[in-house]
Design an enzyme around this catalytic site. Sequence first.
Site, PDB file in Angstrom:
ATOM      1  CB  ALA A 154      -0.922  -0.008   1.214  1.00 47.63           C
ATOM      2  CG  ASP A 206       4.828   5.101  -8.155  1.00 50.24           C
ATOM      3  OD1 ASP A 206       4.778   6.160  -7.508  1.00 50.24           O
ATOM      4  OD2 ASP A 206       4.842   5.025  -9.404  1.00 50.24           O
ATOM      5  CG  HIS A 217      -0.114  -2.830 -21.719  1.00 53.09           C
ATOM      6  ND1 HIS A 217      -0.824  -3.425 -20.712  1.00 53.09           N
ATOM      7  CD2 HIS A 217       0.833  -2.079 -21.104  1.00 53.09           C
ATOM      8  CE1 HIS A 217      -0.322  -3.053 -19.549  1.00 53.09           C
ATOM      9  NE2 HIS A 217       0.684  -2.242 -19.752  1.00 53.09           N
ATOM     10  CG  LEU A 223      -7.765  -5.663 -21.520  1.00 52.78           C
ATOM     11  CD1 LEU A 223      -7.989  -7.065 -20.982  1.00 52.78           C
ATOM     12  CD2 LEU A 223      -8.224  -5.586 -22.973  1.00 52.78           C
TER      13      LEU A 223
HETATM   14  C1  BG6 Z   1       2.818  -0.246 -17.569  1.00 58.34           C
HETATM   15  C2  BG6 Z   1       4.245  -0.453 -17.963  1.00 58.34           C
HETATM   16  O1  BG6 Z   1       2.115  -1.451 -17.577  1.00 58.34           O
HETATM   17  O2  BG6 Z   1       2.202   0.660 -18.471  1.00 58.34           O
HETATM   18  C3  BG6 Z   1       4.993   0.865 -18.052  1.00 58.34           C
HETATM   19  O3  BG6 Z   1       4.862  -1.283 -17.003  1.00 58.34           O
HETATM   20  C4  BG6 Z   1       4.261   1.844 -18.926  1.00 58.34           C
HETATM   21  O4  BG6 Z   1       6.314   0.672 -18.508  1.00 58.34           O
HETATM   22  C5  BG6 Z   1       2.808   1.943 -18.493  1.00 58.34           C
HETATM   23  O5  BG6 Z   1       4.893   3.098 -18.804  1.00 58.34           O
HETATM   24  C6  BG6 Z   1       2.012   2.822 -19.419  1.00 58.34           C
HETATM   25  O6  BG6 Z   1       0.711   2.981 -18.933  1.00 58.34           O
HETATM   26  P1  BG6 Z   1      -0.148   4.225 -19.376  1.00 58.34           P
HETATM   27  O7  BG6 Z   1      -1.515   3.928 -18.846  1.00 58.34           O
HETATM   28  O8  BG6 Z   1       0.502   5.429 -18.750  1.00 58.34           O
HETATM   29  O9  BG6 Z   1      -0.085   4.287 -20.859  1.00 58.34           O
END
Ligand code: BG6
Length: 490
Positions: A14, A17, A247, A187
């Site tokens: 908790a 970051d 992603h 997602l």
């Molecule tokens: C995270 C990755 O899952 O997604 C990071 O570990 C990346 O490296 C981040 O910076 C990006 O997320 P968003 O929502 O800021 O595009």
Amino acid sequence: MSQENKLGIVVVGASGDLAQRKVIPALFSLFCQGYLPEDFHLYGLARTAFDHEGFRRKIAENLTCRYTPGVASCADRTEAFLSRCYYCQGQYSSSDSFLDLFQLMRQQEGDGPVNRIFYMAIPPSVFMDVAKALGDSGLVACGDRDEWSRIVIEKPFGRDRQSSDILIQEMHKVFTEDMTYRIDHYLGKEIVQNLLVLRFANRIFEPLWNRKTIHSVHIKWAEPVGVGPRGGYFDGFGIIRDVMQNHLLQILSLLAMERPAKFDAGAIRDAKVQLLKAIGPLSLDDLVVGQYGASESGRQTAYVAEPMIPSGSLSPTYAAALLKIHNPRWEGVPFLIEAGKALDERINEVRIRFHEVPGDVWGDQQARVEANELVIRIQPDEAITLKIMNKVPGLGLELARTDLNLRYQAAFNTLIPDAYECLLLDVIEGDRNLFIRADELAAAWDIFTPVLHDLESRKTVPESYPYGSAGPEAGRRLARRYGFLQGKSS
Ligand code: BG6
């Protein structure tokens, strides 16, 4: 009814970051909008020393209310939220720490059934310790009362197919698949959720959505910053495991999957698995890796000079991969997925390029006829743009490609929820649609595992590119080899 039970949300890790910047503010936002039951409590567990008040002060630093609730002011909601937050200092592998947490929770919960969510905002190396300690402490409801327990975990789920399978098996000893919510926060992004609606709630796209009409698909993800303080984590994984295998592959699945039988979690995830299985393992010939060096001005340091990066690290910070989908819809259509840190822009977009119009009709203007493109910008500034040829107004005949543009900010006069808000609400409501099922995860790893092992065993040196540039030249070569980059405009 279990929906009306008390709700306890435990955030393990908790003070970190992720918890402080994303998870707890998203819960606060749900609280302000009335989505959390009145009898809700949040419990933080981490190694840092805090008392309850210190924990509340720490949380308050990151709370901003984006919504104006009808009955109470934002400040009232902040106080009401913070008064429901408690803290337990502990070690992740210690059953005693979780027994302390159990005691704290029982004091707030009193009698009666209670639903519990355990959010693992911790490094994957301690997932299993925590799951075991949670199980041993008796905190996990085993289903004999009308109450439930759910666990939320974030990628990386292992480093390859084998380690991911082990993680799944071990976690299943405490949390069954039905209790497990594997988050991929992409997602939860609004426009990613819109992909299925765009494809299957519009009559116009489905007849075009195949190899006969579509020339190629490019999914690009770029960040203008380096790894900064996250270097310790990043170096162990690299960009393919950090962004691509999850992603970008999720975006690709939603773009390319067949229509699910129903709009429900089972059918959607079945369709995604079917698609992932139709993608052959990525070959080394179709992969390019890069790593950022110092910026041309010298102001930004190279990856290997970032904190906690071992000198000589071979972890890629850029990758471009050409995926092929072997099914009747997509055979022969190249899908290029590209991800890089420390590039020259922040963007995540999908560019679907259609075949060129056949024939030679336009005389002098023929050279101006460009292929249509559908561009879906996931971030920043969400938009869907169809690039089409038009006659430029005037007395002569001049053709130009112009945009039919749907910009979310202008089209929908509403706040776009944060991805975590949306996903956490789904966990509370038990909607599993946007979470990664175990077989889906396995299929995703099967695409990348062989090539990840090849890179490691051959000690492939990533091509260097300057911080703040467009990435390595090899990425453009790969793109050109598969017919991307010709006649591409903005
Ligand atoms: C995270 C990755 O899952 O997604 C990071 O570990 C990346 O490296 C981040 O910076 C990006 O997320 P968003 O929502 O800021 O595009």
